[in-house]
Scaffold this motif. Structure first.
Motif, short mmCIF file in Angstrom:
data_model
loop_
_atom_site.label_atom_id
_atom_site.label_comp_id
_atom_site.label_asym_id
_atom_site.label_seq_id
_atom_site.Cartn_x
_atom_site.Cartn_y
_atom_site.Cartn_z
N LEU A 120 0.84 -1.20 0.00
CA LEU A 120 0.00 0.00 0.00
C LEU A 120 0.88 1.25 0.00
CD1 LEU A 120 -2.76 -0.97 2.61
CD2 LEU A 120 -2.88 -1.16 0.12
N ASP A 121 1.95 1.21 0.78
CA ASP A 121 2.88 2.34 0.81
C ASP A 121 3.56 2.55 -0.54
OD1 ASP A 121 2.39 2.91 3.54
OD2 ASP A 121 3.86 1.43 4.17
N ASP A 122 3.95 1.44 -1.19
CA ASP A 122 4.62 1.54 -2.49
C ASP A 122 3.73 2.24 -3.52
OD1 ASP A 122 6.84 0.30 -1.51
OD2 ASP A 122 6.51 -1.63 -2.51
N PHE A 123 2.41 2.04 -3.40
CA PHE A 123 1.47 2.63 -4.36
C PHE A 123 0.84 3.92 -3.82
CE2 PHE A 123 1.84 -1.59 -6.09
CZ PHE A 123 1.61 -1.45 -7.44
N ASN A 124 1.31 4.38 -2.65
CA ASN A 124 0.79 5.62 -2.06
C ASN A 124 -0.72 5.56 -1.82
OD1 ASN A 124 1.20 8.20 -0.97
ND2 ASN A 124 0.64 9.20 -2.90
#
Length: 258
Positions: free
Chosen positions: A84-88
């Protein structure tokens, strides 16, 4: 400025055709536009691999759009939160280890993440067959317009070449099923078993084992992976799907860099 409809038409046809022709030979072809393949597409693109994704329907995103029973929210477990963080993607902790995100935002950002990384997405294109050549290796796809397949029209398909194919077609495991049906009795046996009843905990955990190369040149991911292996259905918990997509990308990258 007066708009000219013929210029608009020419722009659409010429630009689409130019891109399409550029992607008839690729490093990795992903079949199915669900979350697992969208995640895989981002990491493949970032690795510099020429990547194309085909989705037979108009919309990209698979079942994630609807969240759980049309409540547009998804749940992701702790070990998948970094994706989720990688895709903001925005999220918050619901209870310890359970994170909730908007399914609508999630799909939008998965698509943007894949395309921003350089992956090309073609919607309304169905994959109706595979190409298999030397050493019984999957080396390409046979494609047609999605509406042609859905309406059972007799229209001959076209083909693309790919060094690796990833089956992310969900419950049907369409590409794996095609290989199983078309090449019976080979030394390499591919059994598409079908999913067992829903058991989120087991289904999510085993998915990392079922995500693998199941036939030379063919990797399976997401719900298709559990369908091939006969593992439990997972339900509206999407962490495993995204982790599976990341693993599928890693397997393809490793294979192509040998």
């Amino acid at each position: 400025m007066e708009l000219d409809e013929t210029i608009i038409t020419r722009a659409i046809v010429e630009e689409y055709s130019k891109v399409f022709l550029d992607y008839i030979e690729v490093d990795v072809a992903l079949v199915g536009g669900g979350p697992a393949n969208l995640v895989a597409a981002k990491y493949l693109g970032e690795a510099g691999l020429k990547t194309v994704l085909f989705e037979k329907k108009l919309s990209i995103g698979g079942g994630m759009w609807g969240g759980g029973m049309m409540f547009p929210r998804i749940v992701v477990q702790e070990d998948a939160k970094h994706i989720l963080d990688d895709f903001n993607i925005n999220y918050h902790e619901y209870e310890k280890g359970y994170y909730v995100a908007s399914s609508i935002e999630s799909v939008g950002k998965l698509i943007c993440g894949a395309t921003d990384a350089g992956a090309e997405i073609f919607n309304l294109i169905d994959v109706e067959d595979v190409m298999i050549r030397e050493n019984d290796t999957v080396c390409g796809l046979v494609i047609n317009w999605g509406p042609v397949s859905m309406n059972r029209l007799h229209v001959d398909p076209l083909a693309i070449r790919a060094k690796v194919v990833i089956d992310g077609t969900g419950h049907d495991a369409g590409i794996c099923s095609t290989v199983q049906r078309k090449i019976p009795g080979t030394d390499i046996k591919l059994d598409v078993v079908g999913e067992k009843p829903m058991w989120a905990d087991v289904g999510e955990k085993i998915l990392m084992d079922t995500t693998k190369e199941v036939y030379p040149g063919l990797i399976v991911t997401g719900m298709a992976a559990n369908a091939v292996a006969g593992a439990p259905r997972m339900g509206p918990v999407f962490g495993g799907m995204m982790l599976s997509g990341k693993k599928a990308a890693e397997l393809a990258i490793e294979k192509l860099r040998k």
